[in-house]
Enzyme design. Sequence first.
Site, PDB file in Angstrom:
ATOM      1  N   ASP A   1      79.510 -25.895 -54.247  1.00 48.94           N
ATOM      2  CA  ASP A   1      78.860 -26.907 -54.829  1.00 48.94           C
ATOM      3  C   ASP A   1      79.448 -28.174 -54.598  1.00 48.94           C
ATOM      4  O   ASP A   1      78.615 -29.184 -54.682  1.00 48.94           O
ATOM      5  CB  ASP A   1      78.289 -26.465 -56.293  1.00 48.94           C
ATOM      6  CG  ASP A   1      79.330 -26.366 -57.110  1.00 48.94           C
ATOM      7  OD1 ASP A   1      80.410 -25.816 -56.714  1.00 48.94           O
ATOM      8  OD2 ASP A   1      79.126 -26.338 -58.483  1.00 48.94           O
TER       9      ASP A   1
ATOM     10  N   LYS B   1      93.804 -26.910 -72.003  1.00 52.66           N
ATOM     11  CA  LYS B   1      92.475 -27.807 -72.076  1.00 52.66           C
ATOM     12  C   LYS B   1      93.149 -29.074 -71.658  1.00 52.66           C
ATOM     13  O   LYS B   1      92.690 -30.195 -72.319  1.00 52.66           O
ATOM     14  CB  LYS B   1      92.495 -27.881 -73.625  1.00 52.66           C
ATOM     15  CG  LYS B   1      92.170 -26.525 -74.354  1.00 52.66           C
ATOM     16  CD  LYS B   1      90.920 -25.565 -73.648  1.00 52.66           C
ATOM     17  CE  LYS B   1      90.559 -24.385 -74.392  1.00 52.66           C
ATOM     18  NZ  LYS B   1      89.317 -23.484 -73.392  1.00 52.66           N
ATOM     19  N   ARG B   2      93.893 -29.258 -70.625  1.00 51.06           N
ATOM     20  CA  ARG B   2      94.268 -30.449 -69.962  1.00 51.06           C
ATOM     21  C   ARG B   2      93.331 -30.779 -68.904  1.00 51.06           C
ATOM     22  O   ARG B   2      92.987 -29.878 -68.334  1.00 51.06           O
ATOM     23  CB  ARG B   2      95.807 -30.585 -69.673  1.00 51.06           C
ATOM     24  CG  ARG B   2      96.667 -30.470 -70.921  1.00 51.06           C
ATOM     25  CD  ARG B   2      98.145 -30.631 -70.323  1.00 51.06           C
ATOM     26  NE  ARG B   2      98.523 -29.470 -69.869  1.00 51.06           N
ATOM     27  CZ  ARG B   2      99.898 -29.317 -69.456  1.00 51.06           C
ATOM     28  NH1 ARG B   2     100.745 -30.232 -69.200  1.00 51.06           N
ATOM     29  NH2 ARG B   2     100.268 -28.041 -68.970  1.00 51.06           N
TER      30      ARG B   2
ATOM     31  N   THR C   1     105.759 -21.758 -60.820  1.00 55.68           N
ATOM     32  CA  THR C   1     105.556 -20.848 -62.109  1.00 55.68           C
ATOM     33  C   THR C   1     106.909 -19.876 -61.974  1.00 55.68           C
ATOM     34  O   THR C   1     107.904 -20.086 -61.166  1.00 55.68           O
ATOM     35  CB  THR C   1     104.290 -20.188 -62.066  1.00 55.68           C
ATOM     36  OG1 THR C   1     104.274 -19.444 -63.253  1.00 55.68           O
ATOM     37  CG2 THR C   1     104.448 -19.275 -60.959  1.00 55.68           C
TER      38      THR C   1
ATOM     39  N   HIS D   1      91.436 -16.415 -66.890  1.00 59.57           N
ATOM     40  CA  HIS D   1      90.493 -16.428 -65.783  1.00 59.57           C
ATOM     41  C   HIS D   1      89.046 -16.239 -66.501  1.00 59.57           C
ATOM     42  O   HIS D   1      88.782 -15.177 -67.426  1.00 59.57           O
ATOM     43  CB  HIS D   1      90.747 -14.968 -65.255  1.00 59.57           C
ATOM     44  CG  HIS D   1      92.130 -15.054 -64.072  1.00 59.57           C
ATOM     45  ND1 HIS D   1      92.511 -14.064 -63.242  1.00 59.57           N
ATOM     46  CD2 HIS D   1      92.838 -15.871 -64.206  1.00 59.57           C
ATOM     47  CE1 HIS D   1      93.597 -14.446 -62.624  1.00 59.57           C
ATOM     48  NE2 HIS D   1      93.709 -15.601 -63.033  1.00 59.57           N
TER      49      HIS D   1
ATOM     50  N   THR E   1     102.549 -24.631 -68.890  1.00 60.55           N
ATOM     51  CA  THR E   1     101.454 -24.375 -69.931  1.00 60.55           C
ATOM     52  C   THR E   1     102.111 -23.894 -71.178  1.00 60.55           C
ATOM     53  O   THR E   1     101.355 -23.727 -72.362  1.00 60.55           O
ATOM     54  CB  THR E   1     100.735 -23.204 -69.539  1.00 60.55           C
ATOM     55  OG1 THR E   1     101.630 -21.866 -69.303  1.00 60.55           O
ATOM     56  CG2 THR E   1      99.909 -23.367 -68.139  1.00 60.55           C
TER      57      THR E   1
END
Length: 537
Positions: A485, A454-455, A383, A233, A312
Amino acid sequence: MPRSGNPRIILLSGPIGSGKSRLAAGLVGRHGARMLRTRDLIRAARPGVPEERMALQRAGAALDRTDGGEWVKTALARLLDQMSGEADPPILVVVDAVRIEGQVAAVRSAFGTLVHHIHLTAGEAALADRYALRKAAGDEGVAFEAARRQRTEKGVEKLAALADVVIETDRSNEDAVLTRATALLGLYPRSVTPLVDVLVGGQYGSEGKGNVVGHIAPEYDLLVRVGGPNAGHKVFGDPVQVYYHLPSGSRRAPHARLLLGAGAVLRVPKLLKELGEHGIEASRLSIDPQAMIIEDDDIAREEQLAKGISSTQQGVGSASANKIMGRAGMNIRLARDVPELRPYLREAQEVLEVAYLRGYRIMLEGTQGTTLSMHHGPYPFVTSRDTTASGCLADAGISPMRVRRVIMVCRTYPIRVGGPSGPMEGELSYEELAARSGIPIDELRTTETTTTTKRQRRIAEFDWVQLRRSALLNGPTDIALTFTDYLGVGNRGAYRVDQLNQTTLRFIEEVERVSGVPVSMVSTNFGWRNVIDRRTW
């Protein structure tokens, strides 16, 4: 004389070895009580009296003969006056101990209904056995029989007739005595006060929960997190703060205490590194002894999962499975088995009960997202735990009756981790999202890279069916809408709702219609002052 707001006063009485000092210490430790030891008052009033039981008993008796026990009331009044100027005075003052009826009468006369008198007692054999095990200052060389023959000591059991409650400590253990005393003081409320706000993800995770937590964390006294390090997070800062185990508001709310519940799953080297990076001291963080430990073998076992469900590979699922199977004698470790974690070990129920009794505001921060729930997501693309509000409460050890608000975080364009991570309605390309939002595609790709692995993430249209289903599962009172945004880069300059573009305003209205609850917070960017706060609480 007492004024409104003065603390409760607990008078302890009972023979030697009845457990007065242990109860006093428990009231100090659990409820933050302030201690007034009459033996210290005796030495202050009679300088030169040695720290020896018989000498202190004789000096106390002399003070009693002088004013009939009024000296205890006078010292207590002095202590209350001193505390009245404190910023955070205690709610309890413990007098350890009163010895004659005159002392009790004087304190009751002065402080009335603020006074609670607890008398402890036990059989003579139990008292003698405890005395033999004591290592109190002043007891050396004084036999139990001699201490019990002293005049005041012989008459101390008469105080049982004056007490609000009498507890036979040879029939109740130390915790039971403290529990009964707490109940006498009315510190266990007759009704449950909702003090807990739960924050969960409403989609597949990476909804921006960390930054929402960072926004509201300063309002809380206790921050709780469950889950494991398979989810990172982020909270905006310089540099950006990343939390894998710890609550995301740990630095935004430096006064708040921190708790990792029994349902947490911990990777010890990663946790210790995180504690160092964020400067978290052992006195501030509590880890339940039954939290599960991730071993090297757990991580190795999960390598194959990446080929099937884009795991993960942090070992969380394997460790969770081991916790279940370990009941049959497997060699597993819990937090209580790790020497490096011993300074942090405190039972979650004890930490939470203190928070309830003191009226602390509590935030429970969930992990990942509702649609990844082991039980309620599209199995097997899920998960290793239940990620709903109720699942997080169970992992933390918090009753649903304690819940005040449930905040469900949803992003305007949901994501899933790249690879074979499972179904996602309305998947679209980064080129299309860049064209719609006006955000450069390279910036989008950088933003949508997973914190842990980091994928590159997959991205899709907002799923209205998913929103409704997540609302049914979590029962939210509020929605926090993030990544607005992506509905127009111009929203990054909005600091009020009326500054958002029309597409966003219509989107918010429809989210409220489908979910049935208000959009209370709107995140416009990842930066300072990035949350438009519409809450009424």
